[in-house]
Design a protein around this motif. Structure first.
Motif, PDB file in Angstrom:
ATOM      1  N   GLY A  66       0.785  -1.355  -0.044  1.00  0.00           N
ATOM      2  CA  GLY A  66       0.066  -0.080  -0.040  1.00  0.00           C
ATOM      3  C   GLY A  66       0.640   1.371   0.106  1.00  0.00           C
ATOM      4  O   GLY A  66       0.105   2.511  -0.098  1.00  0.00           O
ATOM      5  N   ARG A  67       2.300   1.161   0.334  1.00  0.00           N
ATOM      6  CA  ARG A  67       3.046   2.389   0.170  1.00  0.00           C
ATOM      7  C   ARG A  67       4.172   2.009  -0.746  1.00  0.00           C
ATOM      8  O   ARG A  67       4.472   3.404  -1.518  1.00  0.00           O
ATOM      9  CB  ARG A  67       3.637   2.272   1.823  1.00  0.00           C
ATOM     10  CG  ARG A  67       2.680   2.560   2.831  1.00  0.00           C
ATOM     11  CD  ARG A  67       3.793   2.790   3.988  1.00  0.00           C
ATOM     12  NE  ARG A  67       4.482   1.746   4.653  1.00  0.00           N
ATOM     13  CZ  ARG A  67       5.908   2.014   4.481  1.00  0.00           C
ATOM     14  NH1 ARG A  67       6.231   3.123   4.285  1.00  0.00           N
ATOM     15  NH2 ARG A  67       6.599   0.938   4.810  1.00  0.00           N
ATOM     16  N   PHE A  68       4.551   1.041  -1.279  1.00  0.00           N
ATOM     17  CA  PHE A  68       5.454   0.807  -2.285  1.00  0.00           C
ATOM     18  C   PHE A  68       4.839   0.175  -3.394  1.00  0.00           C
ATOM     19  O   PHE A  68       4.079  -0.491  -3.404  1.00  0.00           O
ATOM     20  CB  PHE A  68       6.742   0.022  -1.682  1.00  0.00           C
ATOM     21  CG  PHE A  68       7.331   0.609  -0.629  1.00  0.00           C
ATOM     22  CD1 PHE A  68       7.161   1.794   0.060  1.00  0.00           C
ATOM     23  CD2 PHE A  68       8.754  -0.116  -0.122  1.00  0.00           C
ATOM     24  CE1 PHE A  68       8.064   2.427   1.079  1.00  0.00           C
ATOM     25  CE2 PHE A  68       9.448   0.296   0.703  1.00  0.00           C
ATOM     26  CZ  PHE A  68       9.234   1.861   1.515  1.00  0.00           C
ATOM     27  N   THR A  69       5.520   0.596  -4.774  1.00  0.00           N
ATOM     28  CA  THR A  69       4.965   0.108  -5.763  1.00  0.00           C
ATOM     29  C   THR A  69       6.345  -0.292  -6.841  1.00  0.00           C
ATOM     30  O   THR A  69       7.282   0.502  -7.133  1.00  0.00           O
ATOM     31  CB  THR A  69       4.105   0.848  -6.655  1.00  0.00           C
ATOM     32  OG1 THR A  69       3.192   1.525  -5.847  1.00  0.00           O
ATOM     33  CG2 THR A  69       3.602   0.197  -7.897  1.00  0.00           C
ATOM     34  N   ILE A  70       6.562  -1.549  -7.089  1.00  0.00           N
ATOM     35  CA  ILE A  70       7.357  -1.727  -8.141  1.00  0.00           C
ATOM     36  C   ILE A  70       7.008  -1.907  -9.647  1.00  0.00           C
ATOM     37  O   ILE A  70       5.491  -2.366  -9.827  1.00  0.00           O
ATOM     38  CB  ILE A  70       8.041  -3.340  -7.661  1.00  0.00           C
ATOM     39  CG1 ILE A  70       9.475  -3.823  -8.293  1.00  0.00           C
ATOM     40  CG2 ILE A  70       6.842  -4.361  -7.675  1.00  0.00           C
ATOM     41  CD1 ILE A  70       9.985  -4.865  -7.996  1.00  0.00           C
ATOM     42  N   SER A  71       7.728  -1.640 -10.473  1.00  0.00           N
ATOM     43  CA  SER A  71       7.441  -1.554 -11.891  1.00  0.00           C
ATOM     44  C   SER A  71       8.688  -1.850 -12.732  1.00  0.00           C
ATOM     45  O   SER A  71       9.872  -1.615 -12.159  1.00  0.00           O
ATOM     46  CB  SER A  71       6.509  -0.214 -12.381  1.00  0.00           C
ATOM     47  OG  SER A  71       7.634   0.707 -12.149  1.00  0.00           O
ATOM     48  N   ARG A  72       8.511  -2.069 -13.906  1.00  0.00           N
ATOM     49  CA  ARG A  72       9.650  -2.136 -14.934  1.00  0.00           C
ATOM     50  C   ARG A  72       9.272  -1.627 -16.131  1.00  0.00           C
ATOM     51  O   ARG A  72       8.225  -1.645 -16.579  1.00  0.00           O
ATOM     52  CB  ARG A  72       9.796  -3.651 -14.940  1.00  0.00           C
ATOM     53  CG  ARG A  72       8.989  -4.778 -15.222  1.00  0.00           C
ATOM     54  CD  ARG A  72       9.402  -6.073 -15.063  1.00  0.00           C
ATOM     55  NE  ARG A  72      10.590  -6.647 -15.867  1.00  0.00           N
ATOM     56  CZ  ARG A  72      11.415  -7.522 -15.429  1.00  0.00           C
ATOM     57  NH1 ARG A  72      11.173  -8.146 -14.679  1.00  0.00           N
ATOM     58  NH2 ARG A  72      12.537  -7.750 -16.241  1.00  0.00           N
TER      59      ARG A  72
END
Length: 121
Positions: A66-72
């Motif tokens: 809910g606080r961090f988001t991983i993407s690529r």
């Protein structure tokens, strides 16, 4: 030679945001699962967030959901970690890692040098 280079760390106040980036020289990048891990002083390294090759699969540690988001971005050979609502307990060295197996469960066999994130209260 495989290289993973992290950037974006720094000092931020609690409640603030940072975006970490990791550029990887591994090829083909889209076949590798990627992850962000962290290690705080006196603590063991822990998984923060991982992402599959296509980006469709992501997993997060409970502490950051809910606080961090991983993407690529596979066209740029780059994985990101957007960190919002940072807390002092998020202070750690953050490492980018790649898994040749392609599985988000690892094993992660390529590692970056790490970038320091410090959250002040």
């Amino acid at each position: 030679q495989v290289q993973l280079v992290e950037s974006g760390g720094g000092l931020v106040q609690a409640g603030g945001s940072l975006r970490l980036s990791c550029v990887a020289s591994i090829r083909p990048f889209s076949r590798f699962a990627m992850g962000w891990f962290r290690q705080a002083p006196g603590k063991e390294r822990e998984s923060v967030a991982v992402i599959g090759g296509s980006g469709a699969i992501t997993r997060y540690a409970d502490a950051v959901k809910g606080r961090f988001t991983i993407s690529r971005d596979n066209a740029k050979n780059t994985v990101y970690l957007q960190m919002n609502s940072l807390k002092p307990e998020d202070t750690a060295v953050y490492y980018c890692a790649g898994a040749t197996s392609g599985s988000v469960s690892g094993p992660y066999n390529y590692w970056g040098q790490g970038t320091q994130v410090t959250v002040s209260s």
